[in-house]
Scaffold this active site. Structure first.
Site, short mmCIF file in Angstrom:
data_model
loop_
_atom_site.label_atom_id
_atom_site.label_comp_id
_atom_site.label_asym_id
_atom_site.label_seq_id
_atom_site.Cartn_x
_atom_site.Cartn_y
_atom_site.Cartn_z
N MET A 5 0.87 -1.38 -0.13
CA MET A 5 -0.24 0.00 0.08
C MET A 5 0.85 1.40 0.01
O MET A 5 1.87 1.32 0.31
CB MET A 5 -0.92 -0.08 1.32
CG MET A 5 -0.13 -0.07 2.38
SD MET A 5 -1.59 -0.51 3.89
CE MET A 5 -1.69 -2.03 3.69
N CYS A 6 0.37 2.34 -0.58
CA CYS A 6 0.86 3.59 -0.33
C CYS A 6 2.12 3.60 -1.31
O CYS A 6 1.98 3.27 -2.49
CB CYS A 6 1.27 4.02 0.94
SG CYS A 6 1.62 5.80 1.39
N ILE A 7 3.23 4.11 -0.86
CA ILE A 7 4.22 4.03 -1.56
C ILE A 7 5.12 2.89 -1.82
O ILE A 7 5.97 2.39 -2.42
CB ILE A 7 5.18 5.23 -1.08
CG1 ILE A 7 6.37 5.43 -2.26
CG2 ILE A 7 6.15 4.82 0.24
CD1 ILE A 7 6.01 5.93 -3.56
#
Length: 219
Positions: free
Chosen positions: A134-136
């Site tokens: 998730m995210c980066i």
């Protein structure tokens, strides 16, 4: 009961694992009737950020030690992994995922990854066990799965282009949605790459955890 390995990159959005994303993830795992074990690399962080001033400080901290803050002490080093004991892998975001797992945060398309972290993740890939990033954290995926891996970091064009130069296929995605690479059994969601609140981040993370667990049930 399904058991999930959760890989942490420290503690704190700017130099480690994003705390909200991690807590939401652990809660979602429990609410889906599964359990988890946290892991982290035993190495120095790329740097340390004063989260109040949002500036680097002249200090050295260890990723495993910092991750222990987030995991309430229950975190293991990478070499303790016995992949046959786990059904899936999930990696929360936070800049540590692009600073301590690789140098993507500073080098973009010219990044290199920590080989111990890559080897840890590749054990799940080799065993054909599902994974959620998730995210980066999806910035690590080209190093783990190679060219053609489908992923999302939301809709930031510059970041997406850098990932595509590394060999990924980026798909724009809303904060409340997920992208599933069926071939590699990898699920991604933007989380705080787009989220403006806890509830927005949770909307995609909850879907990611549920999907990863559903893929694990087909093993």
């Amino acid at each position: 009961m399904k058991k999930i390995a959760v890989l942490l990159s420290g503690c704190g959005v700017f130099d480690g694992s994003e705390i909200y994303e991690t807590v939401i993830t652990l809660l979602a795992i429990e609410r889906n009737g599964a359990s988890y074990q946290c892991f982290a690399p035993n190495k120095d962080q790329f740097h340390v950020i004063d989260h109040h001033a949002q500036q680097p400080v002249s200090e050295t901290r260890n990723v495993l030690t910092e991750a222990a803050r987030l995991a309430r002490g229950n975190v293991k080093p990478l070499h303790d992994l016995k992949v046959h004991e786990f059904d899936a892998l999930i990696i929360p975001g936070g800049f540590g995922a692009a600073k301590n797992f690789s140098d993507f945060a500073v080098k973009g398309a010219d990044a290199a990854a920590d080989q111990d972290v890559v080897a840890f993740c590749q054990q799940f890939a080799a065993a054909k066990k599902p994974a959620g990033y998730m995210c980066i954290a999806p910035s690590l995926l080209p190093f783990v799965y190679g060219h053609g891996i489908q992923l999302t970091i939301g809709n930031d064009n510059d970041t997406a282009q850098a990932l595509e130069q590394l060999g990924a296929k980026h798909i724009d995605c809303a904060v409340s949605d997920i992208v599933v690479d069926e071939q590699h059994r990898v699920v991604t969601t933007p989380a705080y790459m787009l989220a403006g609140s806890l509830s927005e981040a949770a909307s995609g993370i909850d879907k990611l955890v549920a999907k990863v667990l559903s893929l694990a049930t087909t093993d």
